[in-house]
Design a protein around this motif. Structure first.
Motif, PDB file in Angstrom:
ATOM      1  N   ALA A  87       0.826  -1.206   0.000  1.00 26.83           N
ATOM      2  CA  ALA A  87       0.000   0.000   0.000  1.00 26.83           C
ATOM      3  C   ALA A  87       0.862   1.258   0.000  1.00 26.83           C
ATOM      4  CB  ALA A  87      -0.940  -0.007   1.199  1.00 26.83           C
ATOM      5  N   LEU A  88       1.922   1.252   0.784  1.00 28.66           N
ATOM      6  CA  LEU A  88       2.805   2.418   0.815  1.00 28.66           C
ATOM      7  C   LEU A  88       3.550   2.587  -0.498  1.00 28.66           C
ATOM      8  CD1 LEU A  88       4.134   2.172   4.464  1.00 28.66           C
ATOM      9  CD2 LEU A  88       2.501   3.821   3.554  1.00 28.66           C
ATOM     10  N   CYS A  89       3.910   1.497  -1.128  1.00 26.30           N
ATOM     11  CA  CYS A  89       4.558   1.582  -2.445  1.00 26.30           C
ATOM     12  C   CYS A  89       3.620   2.234  -3.460  1.00 26.30           C
ATOM     13  CB  CYS A  89       4.992   0.197  -2.923  1.00 26.30           C
ATOM     14  SG  CYS A  89       6.429  -0.469  -2.053  1.00 26.30           S
ATOM     15  N   ARG A  90       2.349   1.856  -3.415  1.00 24.67           N
ATOM     16  CA  ARG A  90       1.375   2.476  -4.330  1.00 24.67           C
ATOM     17  C   ARG A  90       1.260   3.971  -4.060  1.00 24.67           C
ATOM     18  NH1 ARG A  90      -1.261  -2.468  -3.335  1.00 24.67           N
ATOM     19  NH2 ARG A  90      -2.574  -1.526  -1.730  1.00 24.67           N
ATOM     20  N   THR A  91       1.249   4.353  -2.783  1.00 22.48           N
ATOM     21  CA  THR A  91       1.193   5.768  -2.427  1.00 22.48           C
ATOM     22  C   THR A  91       2.418   6.501  -2.957  1.00 22.48           C
ATOM     23  OG1 THR A  91      -0.107   5.318  -0.443  1.00 22.48           O
ATOM     24  CG2 THR A  91       1.094   7.399  -0.494  1.00 22.48           C
ATOM     25  N   ALA A  92       3.569   5.908  -2.805  1.00 22.42           N
ATOM     26  CA  ALA A  92       4.810   6.526  -3.278  1.00 22.42           C
ATOM     27  C   ALA A  92       4.804   6.676  -4.795  1.00 22.42           C
ATOM     28  CB  ALA A  92       6.015   5.716  -2.827  1.00 22.42           C
ATOM     29  N   GLU A  93       4.211   5.724  -5.488  1.00 23.02           N
ATOM     30  CA  GLU A  93       4.190   5.764  -6.951  1.00 23.02           C
ATOM     31  C   GLU A  93       3.192   6.783  -7.509  1.00 23.02           C
ATOM     32  OE1 GLU A  93       3.511   1.553  -7.666  1.00 23.02           O
ATOM     33  OE2 GLU A  93       5.590   1.343  -8.356  1.00 23.02           O
ATOM     34  N   GLU A  94       2.328   7.343  -6.654  1.00 19.89           N
ATOM     35  CA  GLU A  94       1.310   8.289  -7.108  1.00 19.89           C
ATOM     36  C   GLU A  94       1.858   9.679  -7.416  1.00 19.89           C
ATOM     37  OE1 GLU A  94      -1.627   8.244  -4.036  1.00 19.89           O
ATOM     38  OE2 GLU A  94      -2.487   6.344  -4.712  1.00 19.89           O
ATOM     39  N   GLY A  95       3.067   9.961  -7.009  1.00 17.13           N
ATOM     40  CA  GLY A  95       3.619  11.287  -7.257  1.00 17.13           C
ATOM     41  C   GLY A  95       5.125  11.274  -7.271  1.00 17.13           C
ATOM     42  N   PRO A  96       5.711  12.374  -7.732  1.00 17.96           N
ATOM     43  CA  PRO A  96       7.175  12.442  -7.810  1.00 17.96           C
ATOM     44  C   PRO A  96       7.811  12.709  -6.455  1.00 17.96           C
ATOM     45  CG  PRO A  96       6.216  14.511  -8.525  1.00 17.96           C
ATOM     46  CD  PRO A  96       5.067  13.568  -8.259  1.00 17.96           C
ATOM     47  N   HIS A  97       9.074  12.350  -6.353  1.00 17.47           N
ATOM     48  CA  HIS A  97       9.909  12.670  -5.186  1.00 17.47           C
ATOM     49  C   HIS A  97       9.403  12.032  -3.894  1.00 17.47           C
ATOM     50  CE1 HIS A  97      11.664  15.454  -7.989  1.00 17.47           C
ATOM     51  NE2 HIS A  97      10.516  16.075  -8.124  1.00 17.47           N
TER      52      HIS A  97
END
Length: 96
Positions: A78-88
């Motif tokens: 779930a956190l990986c998906r959150t991280a992939e939603e935006g840059p940086h």
């Protein structure tokens, strides 16, 4: 216990998880050649995964043998998906 977070490059914590990673023998002895991302997690320091590494981490999570997972695996996904939603954005395993 290793806590899990998504942080922006500015240091702002964007997401966290109620599930942490319990460091036990099953993770400490994980095969480095088959799971280089997970084998690189240090229980005593912070481990950070960038956009490229997140993809490899997700692939490794899908190949974990029975008995080496738990609620933390879904939390990391779930956190990986959150991280992939935006840059940086980075996934942090925050060690003791």
């Amino acid at each position: 216990m290793i806590n899990l977070q998504v942080r922006h490059e500015s240091g702002t914590v964007m997401a966290g998880s109620e599930h942490g990673v319990v460091w036990d023998k099953s993770l400490a002895e994980i095969e480095r050649s088959q799971f280089p991302m997970l084998a690189g997690v240090c229980p005593f320091a912070d481990t950070v995964f960038n956009t490229w590494q997140i993809r490899m981490l997700l692939e490794e999570l899908g190949r974990l043998p029975d008995g080496r997972g738990g609620p933390w695996v879904d939390a990391v996904r779930a956190l990986c998906r959150t991280a992939e939603e935006g840059p940086h954005r980075y996934v942090w395993f925050v060690g003791d």
